[in-house]
Design an enzyme around this catalytic site. Structure first.
Site, PDB file in Angstrom:
ATOM      1  CE  LYS A  71      -4.481  -1.685   1.925  1.00 39.28           C
ATOM      2  NZ  LYS A  71      -5.678  -0.864   3.175  1.00 39.28           N
ATOM      3  CG  ASP A 108      -8.092   0.954   3.429  1.00 40.29           C
ATOM      4  OD1 ASP A 108      -9.550   0.308   2.484  1.00 40.29           O
ATOM      5  OD2 ASP A 108      -7.077   0.599   3.159  1.00 40.29           O
TER       6      ASP A 108
END
Ligand code: ATR
Length: 285
Positions: A71, A108
């Site tokens: 990420k 997210d």
């Protein structure tokens, strides 16, 4: 599902990735919407992610979700970075443009806020301070999203105080750092407690969170979804607190990615949460 000459390919890249629920979720949505697309899992070498992304430039695939451990690298490799991905210092979504450019985003935070809205109706991030457990990548993204959503204060509670202090300073706004031993003080008067650590994940020890110190109105959320009812959520429920589970967040962070890949919102009426639950209950090799 028929694969044609027009099939749009997207996927998830991680290591390990074989247990990811994302292929199940996205392919169920694709089938439900009748979209000529497919979603697969990729497992690039841990030191080969940059090479992998470079090879996809220009649109070999439409996009990728990115998970552990890529990420942070995903963010650095992108040509364009959204404000929320920059704030999180991590990307869980890469979109490959036909001209070779790569766009990074992070959904997210949207997933977390969407899960709170769905499972704790009426909850408002502006309603009061929010205690966040953890100071890793997940906590950093959550803290940034909560501040952006209007939380008056985010209290970052972490085993290692220095890490909490770093995240609090980086995120800015009204962020404060607390050591885990001071969790009870951090829980006073909160609107929500959100676990962004892997503690409580199947097979790992959970920590004893002093949820008694939260107001009765507090919402307790866990980003861990295996088990669905973690020890933290079980304790919250025993105390009569409203709870929000990590599976809801997983499904809700997937929706904006689906839209970015396939150009349509996920279809109504496909119960991907139920499919994911069934998959989680099956013993996996
Ligand atoms: P991620 O990127 O998924 O957030 P990470 O960067 O490894 O993962 O961060 C994990 C976080 O969970 C850290 O804040 C870690 O605490 P430390 O900073 O003290 O290492 C926290 N964590 C992990 N296991 C924990 C446990 N058993 N009890 C309390 N905190 C834990």
């Amino acid at each position: 599902m028929t694969i044609s000459g027009r099939t749009v390919v997207a996927g998830v890249a991680g290591s390990p990735v074989t247990h990811s629920l994302s292929p199940l979720i996205h392919n169920a949505w694709l089938a439900g919407a009748g979209i000529d697309g497919v979603y697969v899992a990729f497992s690039p070498a841990e030191d080969g992610f940059a090479r992998f992304v470079d090879g996809l430039r220009g649109g070999a695939v439409r996009g990728l979700n990115v998970t552990i451990p890529f990420k942070e690298t995903a963010l650095v490799l992108a040509d364009e970075v959204s404000a929320r991905a920059r704030a999180a210092q991590a990307a869980n979504l890469l979109v490959f443009e036909p001209d070779g450019r790569v766009r990074a985003d992070n959904t997210d935070g949207l997933g977390m806020l969407g899960a709170l809205a769905a499972q704790a109706p009426g909850f408002q991030p502006q309603a009061g301070p929010i205690a966040l457990l953890g100071a890793g990548g997940a906590a950093r993204g959550a803290a940034a999203a909560l501040i952006a959503a209007g939380a008056p204060e985010v209290r970052i509670v972490n085993r290692t105080l220095e890490k909490a202090q770093t995240v609090a300073a980086d995120v800015g706004g009204s962020c404060a750092a607390f050591p885990l031993e001071a969790a009870a003080a951090a829980f006073e008067g909160v609107a929500a407690v959100i676990n962004a650590t892997p503690a409580g994940l199947a097979g790992r020890a959970a920590f004893e969170a002093p949820l008694e110190a939260t107001p009765e109105t507090a919402v307790v959320m866990d980003m861990v979804y295996q088990p669905l009812v973690t020890p933290l959520l079980a304790k919250a429920q025993a105390l009569g607190r409203r709870t929000v589970d990590g599976l809801e967040m997983l499904v809700r962070q997937a929706a904006p990615s689906f839209e970015a890949f396939y150009g349509a919102a996920p279809p109504e009426g496909v119960d991907v949460r139920c499919l994911a639950l069934t998959a989680l209950e099956r013993p996996r090799p």
